[in-house]
Design an enzyme around this catalytic site. Structure first.
Site, mmCIF file in Angstrom:
data_model
loop_
_atom_site.group_PDB
_atom_site.id
_atom_site.type_symbol
_atom_site.label_atom_id
_atom_site.label_comp_id
_atom_site.label_asym_id
_atom_site.label_seq_id
_atom_site.Cartn_x
_atom_site.Cartn_y
_atom_site.Cartn_z
ATOM 1 N N ARG A 17 42.126 30.954 57.864
ATOM 2 C CA ARG A 17 42.083 31.487 56.496
ATOM 3 C C ARG A 17 43.242 32.463 56.260
ATOM 4 O O ARG A 17 44.218 32.136 55.591
ATOM 5 C CB ARG A 17 40.725 32.175 56.250
ATOM 6 C CG ARG A 17 40.428 32.458 54.781
ATOM 7 C CD ARG A 17 41.179 33.646 54.209
ATOM 8 N NE ARG A 17 40.906 34.897 54.908
ATOM 9 C CZ ARG A 17 41.569 36.026 54.675
ATOM 10 N NH1 ARG A 17 42.530 36.069 53.759
ATOM 11 N NH2 ARG A 17 41.307 37.117 55.351
ATOM 12 N N ASP A 18 43.185 33.627 56.852
ATOM 13 C CA ASP A 18 44.232 34.622 56.595
ATOM 14 C C ASP A 18 45.581 34.098 57.074
ATOM 15 O O ASP A 18 46.618 34.305 56.444
ATOM 16 C CB ASP A 18 43.890 35.935 57.322
ATOM 17 C CG ASP A 18 44.504 37.150 56.653
ATOM 18 O OD1 ASP A 18 45.300 36.973 55.716
ATOM 19 O OD2 ASP A 18 44.193 38.280 57.073
ATOM 20 N N HIS A 209 40.855 45.110 61.258
ATOM 21 C CA HIS A 209 41.614 43.910 60.835
ATOM 22 C C HIS A 209 43.066 44.368 60.680
ATOM 23 O O HIS A 209 43.433 44.938 59.658
ATOM 24 C CB HIS A 209 41.004 43.420 59.512
ATOM 25 C CG HIS A 209 41.708 42.270 58.857
ATOM 26 N ND1 HIS A 209 41.147 41.009 58.727
ATOM 27 C CD2 HIS A 209 42.917 42.171 58.246
ATOM 28 C CE1 HIS A 209 41.975 40.207 58.074
ATOM 29 N NE2 HIS A 209 43.060 40.891 57.765
ATOM 30 N N HIS A 211 47.139 43.808 60.569
ATOM 31 C CA HIS A 211 48.345 42.983 60.464
ATOM 32 C C HIS A 211 49.422 43.699 61.285
ATOM 33 O O HIS A 211 49.383 44.924 61.445
ATOM 34 C CB HIS A 211 48.744 42.807 58.994
ATOM 35 C CG HIS A 211 47.840 41.845 58.277
ATOM 36 N ND1 HIS A 211 48.231 40.568 57.949
ATOM 37 C CD2 HIS A 211 46.566 41.961 57.841
ATOM 38 C CE1 HIS A 211 47.224 39.944 57.349
ATOM 39 N NE2 HIS A 211 46.207 40.765 57.256
ATOM 40 N N CYS A 242 49.718 38.130 53.472
ATOM 41 C CA CYS A 242 48.872 38.117 52.288
ATOM 42 C C CYS A 242 49.738 37.784 51.082
ATOM 43 O O CYS A 242 50.789 38.396 50.884
ATOM 44 C CB CYS A 242 48.193 39.465 52.096
ATOM 45 S SG CYS A 242 47.209 39.525 50.590
ATOM 46 N N ASN A 251 48.479 38.509 60.931
ATOM 47 C CA ASN A 251 47.532 39.340 61.676
ATOM 48 C C ASN A 251 48.064 39.455 63.095
ATOM 49 O O ASN A 251 48.863 38.637 63.536
ATOM 50 C CB ASN A 251 46.168 38.645 61.753
ATOM 51 C CG ASN A 251 45.569 38.408 60.388
ATOM 52 O OD1 ASN A 251 45.840 37.403 59.765
ATOM 53 N ND2 ASN A 251 44.772 39.342 59.923
HETATM 54 P P1 HMG Z 1 40.756 35.672 37.338
HETATM 55 O O1 HMG Z 1 41.911 34.856 36.854
HETATM 56 O O2 HMG Z 1 40.606 37.066 36.848
HETATM 57 O O3 HMG Z 1 39.361 34.892 37.210
HETATM 58 O O4 HMG Z 1 40.856 35.698 38.922
HETATM 59 P P2 HMG Z 1 38.632 34.156 36.057
HETATM 60 O O5 HMG Z 1 37.172 34.316 36.326
HETATM 61 O O6 HMG Z 1 39.194 34.573 34.732
HETATM 62 O O7 HMG Z 1 38.998 32.627 36.310
HETATM 63 C C1 HMG Z 1 40.286 32.088 36.076
HETATM 64 C C2 HMG Z 1 40.357 30.668 36.590
HETATM 65 O O8 HMG Z 1 40.132 30.638 38.011
HETATM 66 C C3 HMG Z 1 39.298 29.747 35.988
HETATM 67 O O9 HMG Z 1 39.873 28.452 35.928
HETATM 68 C C4 HMG Z 1 38.212 29.738 37.024
HETATM 69 O O10 HMG Z 1 37.445 28.574 37.001
HETATM 70 C C5 HMG Z 1 38.997 29.817 38.319
HETATM 71 P P3 HMG Z 1 40.426 27.834 34.540
HETATM 72 O O11 HMG Z 1 39.271 27.928 33.587
HETATM 73 O O12 HMG Z 1 41.586 28.728 34.156
HETATM 74 O O13 HMG Z 1 40.848 26.450 34.920
HETATM 75 N N1 HMG Z 1 38.248 30.449 39.399
HETATM 76 C C6 HMG Z 1 37.958 29.870 40.556
HETATM 77 N N2 HMG Z 1 38.249 28.654 41.063
HETATM 78 C C7 HMG Z 1 37.781 28.373 42.306
HETATM 79 N N3 HMG Z 1 37.062 29.254 43.048
HETATM 80 C C8 HMG Z 1 36.765 30.466 42.578
HETATM 81 C C9 HMG Z 1 37.211 30.809 41.287
HETATM 82 N N4 HMG Z 1 37.080 31.924 40.536
HETATM 83 C C10 HMG Z 1 37.714 31.675 39.372
HETATM 84 N N5 HMG Z 1 36.060 31.326 43.324
HETATM 85 C C11 HMG Z 1 39.853 35.834 41.100
HETATM 86 C C12 HMG Z 1 39.929 36.425 39.708
HETATM 87 C C13 HMG Z 1 39.122 36.806 41.991
HETATM 88 C C14 HMG Z 1 39.115 34.510 41.036
HETATM 89 C C15 HMG Z 1 41.293 35.593 41.589
HETATM 90 O O14 HMG Z 1 41.999 36.791 41.448
HETATM 91 C C16 HMG Z 1 41.346 35.128 43.010
HETATM 92 O O15 HMG Z 1 40.965 34.018 43.343
HETATM 93 N N6 HMG Z 1 41.857 36.004 43.901
HETATM 94 C C17 HMG Z 1 41.876 35.700 45.299
HETATM 95 C C18 HMG Z 1 43.071 36.320 45.900
HETATM 96 C C19 HMG Z 1 43.083 35.992 47.384
HETATM 97 O O16 HMG Z 1 42.478 35.038 47.841
HETATM 98 N N7 HMG Z 1 43.814 36.823 48.136
HETATM 99 C C20 HMG Z 1 43.947 36.631 49.534
HETATM 100 C C21 HMG Z 1 42.664 36.880 50.279
HETATM 101 S S1 HMG Z 1 42.327 38.600 50.521
HETATM 102 C C22 HMG Z 1 43.222 39.024 51.908
HETATM 103 O O17 HMG Z 1 43.979 38.234 52.422
HETATM 104 C C23 HMG Z 1 43.002 40.373 52.501
HETATM 105 C C24 HMG Z 1 42.155 40.341 53.784
HETATM 106 O O18 HMG Z 1 42.742 39.513 54.755
HETATM 107 C C25 HMG Z 1 42.054 41.770 54.339
HETATM 108 C C26 HMG Z 1 43.446 42.427 54.431
HETATM 109 O O19 HMG Z 1 44.260 42.030 55.273
HETATM 110 O O20 HMG Z 1 43.673 43.300 53.605
HETATM 111 C C27 HMG Z 1 40.736 39.836 53.515
HETATM 112 MG MG MG Z 2 44.350 40.104 56.099
#
Ligand code: HMG
Ligand code: MG
Length: 304
Positions: A17-18, A209, A211, A242, A251
């Site tokens: 995933r990450d 966690h 990086h 990220c 990571n």
């Molecule tokens: P948004 O644009 O504000 O959401 O995004 P929305 O509710 O307005 O939806 C917009 C569109 O996205 C819609 O589609 C939804 O259906 C779709 P449209 O009508 O335009 O065709 N949608 C989805 N589709 C599939 N699955 C879903 C989903 N939700 C909405 N779950 C949202 C808000 C949170 C969804 C967006 O910002 C997002 O997906 N962000 C994820 C970012 C991400 O994955 N970042 C990386 C992971 S975190 C990380 O790596 C850190 C970590 O490792 C720890 C660290 O190291 O810090 C964990």
């Molecule tokens: Mg991370």
């Protein structure tokens, strides 16, 4: 006098995933499945296998349903997935995830960039996910990005980390990750934050966690061990970065962490050689050398 360290740790493998979420070229679901299967065989008890986020935001994770359907699951292994909202949760439930991860940040600026809302809004969004997880008897993990520094706002107050820990605790999280998204934390700072948040959440259920952007991850893991942390996240071959933290590298490499634990006599239950193989497998697929010093050194020793 040496500080006494935990005798056993849990390593959560987050490479699928990450590690892969930031890859530009689409990686076929079959390759991701093969990677997860290799990691399962290597003995991990927890693998972060996929992410049910918006494919517009993170295109590489668009195959998550296929990946979850294709992996060979070993009883007792927890396959975790990220779920930022109910849409993600429904997909995770359908995919049979064992654990869902809600993710926020200790930095307001990063929350906006990563999940398009404030920290407080994210907690409100997670409330529904948390109660659905509880109803469906799915484990709930909370992750806190930028616990030691933020690419947008710079310094992060440890009190902000503690505040988010309490909010995630109150939602019923079984485990909480303290994440160094951009790898800027250093050993004493890490100890300070870990000790502070352990006042609000059981230390056995807090994870580090890290990086490795600034090369501090192993030092930070050792520093965390010294204050009693016993869960660490790592990525096979040091994969990762990220999408919303420019310049953030992978990571800490799992092979390096396992080599450290082996040397310290700390049990992980994981076969380092099998992880080296998995690291070489995915790196060959990506067409580059693994970003693991121990992994590459061990792989090189095998070549005659
Ligand atoms: P948004 O644009 O504000 O959401 O995004 P929305 O509710 O307005 O939806 C917009 C569109 O996205 C819609 O589609 C939804 O259906 C779709 P449209 O009508 O335009 O065709 N949608 C989805 N589709 C599939 N699955 C879903 C989903 N939700 C909405 N779950 C949202 C808000 C949170 C969804 C967006 O910002 C997002 O997906 N962000 C994820 C970012 C991400 O994955 N970042 C990386 C992971 S975190 C990380 O790596 C850190 C970590 O490792 C720890 C660290 O190291 O810090 C964990
Ligand atoms: Mg991370």
């Amino acid at each position: 006098m040496y500080a006494s360290l935990p005798k056993q740790v849990k390593i959560v493998e987050v490479g699928p995933r990450d590690g892969l979420q930031n890859e530009k070229e689409t990686i076929a679901a079959d390759v991701k499945i093969a990677l997860v299967n290799r990691l399962t065989e290597a003995g991990f008890v927890n693998i972060e296998a996929a992410s049910f986020v918006s494919p517009k935001w993170v295109p590489q994770m668009a195959t998550s349903t296929e990946v979850m359907a294709g992996i060979q699951r070993k009883p007792g292994v927890i396959y975790s997935v990220l779920t930022p909202n109910m849409q993600g949760f429904e997909a995770a439930l359908a995919a049979g995830a064992d654990e869902v991860v809600i993710f926020s940040s200790a930095s307001e600026a990063f929350a906006q960039k990563n999940i398009n809302c404030s920290i407080a809004e994210s907690i409100e969004r997670f409330r529904e996910v948390a109660s659905a997880a509880q109803q469906n008897k799915i484990r709930l993990r909370g992750s806190i990005s930028c616990a030691f520094g933020c690419p947008y706002q710079g310094e992060v107050d440890p009190a902000s980390v503690a505040d988010v820990v309490r909010r995630l605790r109150d939602l019923g999280c079984d485990e909480i990750d303290i994440a160094d998204t951009i790898g800027v934390g250093t050993a004493r700072q890490v100890q300070h934050v870990m000790q502070l948040v352990a006042q609000d959440f059981p230390i056995d259920s807090l994870s580090g966690h890290f990086h490795d952007t600034y090369g501090q991850a192993l030092a930070n893991i050792y520093a965390s061990l010294e204050v009693g942390i016993s869960i660490f996240h790592s990525s096979v071959a040091g994969l990762g970065g990220c999408p919303y933290a420019k310049g953030a590298t992978g990571n800490v490499a799992t092979e390096d962490v396992l080599f450290l634990m082996q040397g310290l006599g700390i049990q992980t239950g994981i076969d380092l050689n099998a992880v080296v193989d998995a690291g070489q497998f995915i790196s060959a697929h990506l067409g580059r050398k693994a970003v693991s010093r121990a992994g590459n050194a061990l792989a090189a020793k095998r070549v005659v």
